[in-house]
Design an enzyme around this catalytic site. Structure first.
Site, PDB file in Angstrom:
ATOM      1  N   ASP A   1      34.388  47.094  41.715  1.00 30.17           N
ATOM      2  CA  ASP A   1      34.231  46.555  40.502  1.00 30.17           C
ATOM      3  C   ASP A   1      33.140  47.445  39.687  1.00 30.17           C
ATOM      4  OD1 ASP A   1      35.847  44.097  40.361  1.00 30.17           O
ATOM      5  OD2 ASP A   1      34.496  43.323  41.824  1.00 30.17           O
TER       6      ASP A   1
ATOM      7  N   ASP B   1      32.543  51.721  45.816  1.00 29.61           N
ATOM      8  CA  ASP B   1      32.670  50.412  45.422  1.00 29.61           C
ATOM      9  C   ASP B   1      33.960  50.235  44.732  1.00 29.61           C
ATOM     10  OD1 ASP B   1      31.351  47.997  44.536  1.00 29.61           O
ATOM     11  OD2 ASP B   1      31.095  49.154  42.589  1.00 29.61           O
TER      12      ASP B   1
END
Length: 219
Positions: A16, A14
């Site tokens: 953020d 991922d």
């Protein structure tokens, strides 16, 4: 939670909250939107992390027209892409990306290509060669589609890939895909990832002779 190690063949990362700390921007943009809608900004932020914006809007304002959510989402994306103030790498992210550079890995993010390019650049982090963004999926996290596509791009079965995530939506997506999930940071602890660490400084990446990757954790 005590998990001595996880051994896989591919890594799905991922962005953020996992590689990039964009909390300051996310808070500014979503607090502004929530206030305009007469909603509790903190409640909206609890939903917003890890999801595509229009899904957040549909969750906090059920029954709102999809077209309105999509229009608002385009406006917020433009604001988020332009606002890079305060974006920094998560502790350990530069060294972690250097360690995984020769290994099979992909970025899997709810951001679009423009936002992911802007934020990785602002944090001065290397963009993985393979990335799955919002343009590549029909359903946002917590749907597992993005992680399943990432595994397919790497050429491995889902169970052979480890997910690195910070949000409840992302952890749910990884687990639904049948993958071990390494939870990064304080938000992740409440969502029962396979392993949990405070940041990427607490992850050791060890390539094995048979081509697999051993992940071990401390801290």
């Amino acid at each position: 939670m005590p998990t001595p190690s996880i051994t896989v063949r591919g890594l799905l990362l991922d962005m953020d909250g996992t590689l990039v700390n964009s909390d300051a921007v996310v808070a500014r943009v979503w607090r502004g939107w929530a206030t305009e809608q007469g909603l509790d900004p903190e409640e909206v932020l609890r939903v917003a992390h890890g999801r595509q914006g229009h899904l957040t809007m549909a969750t906090v304002l059920p029954g709102r027209p999809v077209e309105q959510n999509l229009a608002d989402n385009r406006a917020l994306l433009a604001k988020e892409t332009a606002d890079l103030d305060g974006i920094v790498p998560v502790p350990g992210a530069p060294a972690f990306l250097a360690a995984v550079e020769p290994l099979p890995h992909a970025l899997v993010t709810s951001a679009d290509r423009g936002l992911s390019t802007a934020r990785m650049g602002a944090a001065r982090l290397r963009m993985p060669q393979i990335r799955i963004t919002s343009e590549d999926v029909s359903a946002s996290k917590p749907d597992p589609e993005g992680f399943l596509k990432g595994a397919a791009e790497l050429g491995f079965a889902p169970a052979e890939c480890a997910v690195f995530e910070d949000s409840g939506a992302g952890i749910a997506a990884g687990l639904a895909a049948g993958m071990p999930v390494v939870g990064i940071g304080p938000r992740a602890a409440a969502h029962s990832p396979t392993a949990h660490v405070p940041d990427l400084e607490a992850v050791r990446v060890e390539p094995l002779q048979d081509g697999r990757i051993r992940l071990s954790f401390h801290g």
